[in-house]
Design an enzyme around this catalytic site. Structure first.
Site, PDB file in Angstrom:
ATOM      1  N   CYS A  67      -7.012   7.583   7.820  1.00 18.34           N
ATOM      2  CA  CYS A  67      -6.321   6.489   7.148  1.00 18.34           C
ATOM      3  C   CYS A  67      -5.845   7.032   5.801  1.00 18.34           C
ATOM      4  O   CYS A  67      -6.663   7.388   4.960  1.00 18.34           O
ATOM      5  CB  CYS A  67      -7.357   5.377   7.003  1.00 18.34           C
ATOM      6  SG  CYS A  67      -6.786   3.926   6.182  1.00 18.34           S
ATOM      7  N   CYS A 114      -1.488  -0.478  -5.845  1.00 17.09           N
ATOM      8  CA  CYS A 114      -0.513  -1.232  -5.040  1.00 17.09           C
ATOM      9  C   CYS A 114       0.070  -2.334  -5.899  1.00 17.09           C
ATOM     10  O   CYS A 114      -0.616  -2.922  -6.736  1.00 17.09           O
ATOM     11  CB  CYS A 114      -1.178  -1.830  -3.803  1.00 17.09           C
ATOM     12  SG  CYS A 114       0.009  -2.657  -2.692  1.00 17.09           S
ATOM     13  N   CYS A 154      -2.047  -8.802  -2.805  1.00 15.51           N
ATOM     14  CA  CYS A 154      -2.601  -9.708  -1.798  1.00 15.51           C
ATOM     15  C   CYS A 154      -3.976 -10.154  -2.310  1.00 15.51           C
ATOM     16  O   CYS A 154      -4.756  -9.322  -2.786  1.00 15.51           O
ATOM     17  CB  CYS A 154      -2.745  -8.998  -0.443  1.00 15.51           C
ATOM     18  SG  CYS A 154      -1.175  -8.419   0.240  1.00 15.51           S
ATOM     19  N   CYS A 200      -7.356  -8.210  -1.343  1.00 19.81           N
ATOM     20  CA  CYS A 200      -7.387  -6.737  -1.213  1.00 19.81           C
ATOM     21  C   CYS A 200      -7.809  -6.059  -2.512  1.00 19.81           C
ATOM     22  O   CYS A 200      -7.285  -6.350  -3.584  1.00 19.81           O
ATOM     23  CB  CYS A 200      -6.005  -6.252  -0.789  1.00 19.81           C
ATOM     24  SG  CYS A 200      -5.877  -4.464  -0.664  1.00 19.81           S
ATOM     25  N   CYS A 232     -11.182  -1.603   5.745  1.00 21.32           N
ATOM     26  CA  CYS A 232      -9.859  -2.100   5.359  1.00 21.32           C
ATOM     27  C   CYS A 232      -9.930  -2.930   4.095  1.00 21.32           C
ATOM     28  O   CYS A 232     -10.757  -3.823   3.978  1.00 21.32           O
ATOM     29  CB  CYS A 232      -9.294  -3.013   6.443  1.00 21.32           C
ATOM     30  SG  CYS A 232      -8.994  -2.182   7.956  1.00 21.32           S
TER      31      CYS A 232
HETATM   32  N1  SAH Z   1      -0.036  -2.332   2.354  1.00 23.23           N
HETATM   33  C1  SAH Z   1      -0.194  -2.062   3.762  1.00 23.23           C
HETATM   34  C2  SAH Z   1      -1.130  -0.917   3.984  1.00 23.23           C
HETATM   35  C3  SAH Z   1      -2.564  -1.220   3.595  1.00 23.23           C
HETATM   36  S1  SAH Z   1      -3.353  -1.440   5.081  1.00 23.23           S
HETATM   37  C4  SAH Z   1      -0.590  -3.300   4.479  1.00 23.23           C
HETATM   38  O1  SAH Z   1      -1.019  -4.253   3.831  1.00 23.23           O
HETATM   39  O2  SAH Z   1      -0.442  -3.376   5.688  1.00 23.23           O
HETATM   40  C5  SAH Z   1      -4.753  -2.213   4.767  1.00 23.23           C
HETATM   41  C6  SAH Z   1      -5.040  -3.268   5.815  1.00 23.23           C
HETATM   42  O3  SAH Z   1      -6.265  -3.857   5.434  1.00 23.23           O
HETATM   43  C7  SAH Z   1      -3.985  -4.361   5.781  1.00 23.23           C
HETATM   44  O4  SAH Z   1      -3.816  -4.943   7.043  1.00 23.23           O
HETATM   45  C8  SAH Z   1      -4.625  -5.324   4.835  1.00 23.23           C
HETATM   46  O5  SAH Z   1      -4.102  -6.599   4.944  1.00 23.23           O
HETATM   47  C9  SAH Z   1      -6.069  -5.226   5.251  1.00 23.23           C
HETATM   48  N2  SAH Z   1      -6.983  -5.733   4.217  1.00 23.23           N
HETATM   49  C10 SAH Z   1      -6.755  -5.818   2.893  1.00 23.23           C
HETATM   50  N3  SAH Z   1      -7.809  -6.361   2.253  1.00 23.23           N
HETATM   51  C11 SAH Z   1      -8.718  -6.630   3.202  1.00 23.23           C
HETATM   52  C12 SAH Z   1     -10.039  -7.187   3.172  1.00 23.23           C
HETATM   53  N4  SAH Z   1     -10.603  -7.568   2.038  1.00 23.23           N
HETATM   54  N5  SAH Z   1     -10.693  -7.288   4.341  1.00 23.23           N
HETATM   55  C13 SAH Z   1     -10.127  -6.875   5.486  1.00 23.23           C
HETATM   56  N6  SAH Z   1      -8.904  -6.328   5.581  1.00 23.23           N
HETATM   57  C14 SAH Z   1      -8.198  -6.220   4.457  1.00 23.23           C
END
Ligand code: SAH
Length: 347
Positions: free
Chosen positions: A106, A113, A117, A120, A331
């Site tokens: 990964c 970023c 969100c 995150c 994630c």
């Molecule tokens: N910016 C891109 C790449 C990051 S991927 C994107 O958002 O797709 C990271 C993944 O983990 C994304 O699907 C994101 O939504 C998810 N993610 C972020 N915070 C998280 C959390 N607290 N728990 C579980 N998944 C999360």
């Protein structure tokens, strides 16, 4: 010049011209080029089949840039999180996930970023800077160089950053990862995960290779998505779904399950409808602690019910198993708290 920032074809043409200019035989290009990505070396001094003066000239004109491995942490489930130091005070993380015959890396595409969100951890640290192509691909290259790990079979852009916010570099990095004279990882084994930066999603869809795309959806309607993802204002879900139609392979919708926010029966029915219409696979995952503040994950029971409701409404669904939770490698957990220097150096 940093050859690792070029595509393999560009690097080949620069190298072959340089070889000619030095009065070396043409076949030297075929000896040097594979040392960038196919059978990489840490420094040109590690090549054994080249004359010493040529090695010294390569070191002078094309030094191989590398990130510094600051630390690696191994989870009880085998997941490994790497902390890399780039220039100055920039640091990024990548996560290696071994599963039977495959190993997935990964990778990060940005330091921090910009999209914030609400759930995150990377979003909470804000945006530092875009990574250059070589800084993205180096996360893979360094593992190839390290005999403990080797080249991963799969690469996912699910580390720090929003890959389609750094399209130029990610576009280039995709070529390097996939090209037979680059790292040679099959396009179907490379996944770009995005919140849906629409113009660049279209550019990604237009590439001839079959890169996989995952869309971080997290809510089935604009109103509910906006509460979780501020990007919804600029690139509303309807526009994202329209761009998704241009992707020739089946996409995945990532859906983080958050108690009371996006996990109702209505959400499941609305999501199923979108998934059916786009032919997408829904990938559910529980909210991981880290950047989420007061938000809580849906219970395992609720996730199961939600999944079967999706299924009975005609959607394809998988539930993702969380990996690397104990090392904050799951994630949405990647985050660098301190500016590099004292603290990180000490880890
Ligand atoms: N910016 C891109 C790449 C990051 S991927 C994107 O958002 O797709 C990271 C993944 O983990 C994304 O699907 C994101 O939504 C998810 N993610 C972020 N915070 C998280 C959390 N607290 N728990 C579980 N998944 C999360």
């Amino acid at each position: 010049m940093n050859l690792l920032n070029l595509t393999p074809e560009e690097a080949e043409s620069v190298l072959s011209q340089w070889i000619v200019d030095r009065g070396e035989p043409n076949y030297r290009t075929r000896q040097v080029l594979p040392r960038l990505w196919q059978r990489p070396v840490a420094t040109w001094h590690d090549t054994t089949d080249l004359p010493r003066p040529l090695i010294q000239a390569l070191e002078r004109d094309f030094p191989l840039q590398r990130p510094t491995l600051v630390s690696h942490q191994k989870s009880v489930d085998g997941t490994v999180k790497f902390l890399w130091k780039l220039d100055g005070d920039t640091a990024i993380e990548s996560v290696l996930i071994p599963e039977r015959s495959r190993t997935t890396l990964c990778v990060s595409s940005q330091a921090g970023c910009a999209y914030d969100c609400v759930f995150c951890a990377t979003g909470a640290m804000g945006f530092q800077r875009h990574l250059q192509p070589w800084e993205i691909t180096a996360q893979v290259r360094e593992l190839t160089l390290d005999e403990r790990y080797g080249t991963p079979t799969h690469v996912v852009f699910m580390g720090m950053g929003e890959p389609l916010h750094n399209w130029q570099a990610v576009d280039q990095a995709l070529t390097i990862l996939n090209h037979p004279s680059g790292m040679g990882i099959g396009a179907r084994r490379i996944t770009v995960s995005t919140i849906g930066i629409v113009p660049n999603l279209r550019r990604l869809a237009a590439r001839p290779e079959q890169f996989r795309v995952a869309i971080s959806l997290h809510a089935p309607s604009s109103q509910r998505r906006f509460k979780l993802m501020p990007v919804e204002r600029k690139y509303p879900i309807a526009d994202v779904l329209e761009a998704v139609q241009e992707i020739r392979k089946r996409v995945t919708f990532e859906y983080v399950m958050i108690k009371g926010m996006n996990d109702s029966d209505d959400d499941a029915r609305d999501l199923a409808q979108i998934a059916r219409a786009t032919g997408a696979l829904v990938n559910l995952l529980p909210l991981h602690p880290g950047g989420a503040g007061t938000l809580r994950p849906s219970s395992a029971e609720r996730i199961k019910q939600f999944a079967s409701l999706l299924q009975s409404n005609g959607a394809k669904v998988t539930v993702r198993r969380s990996r690397g939770l104990d090392i904050s490698g799951a994630c949405g957990q990647l985050r660098i708290d301190t500016p590099l220097g004292s603290d990180i150096e000490a880890k």
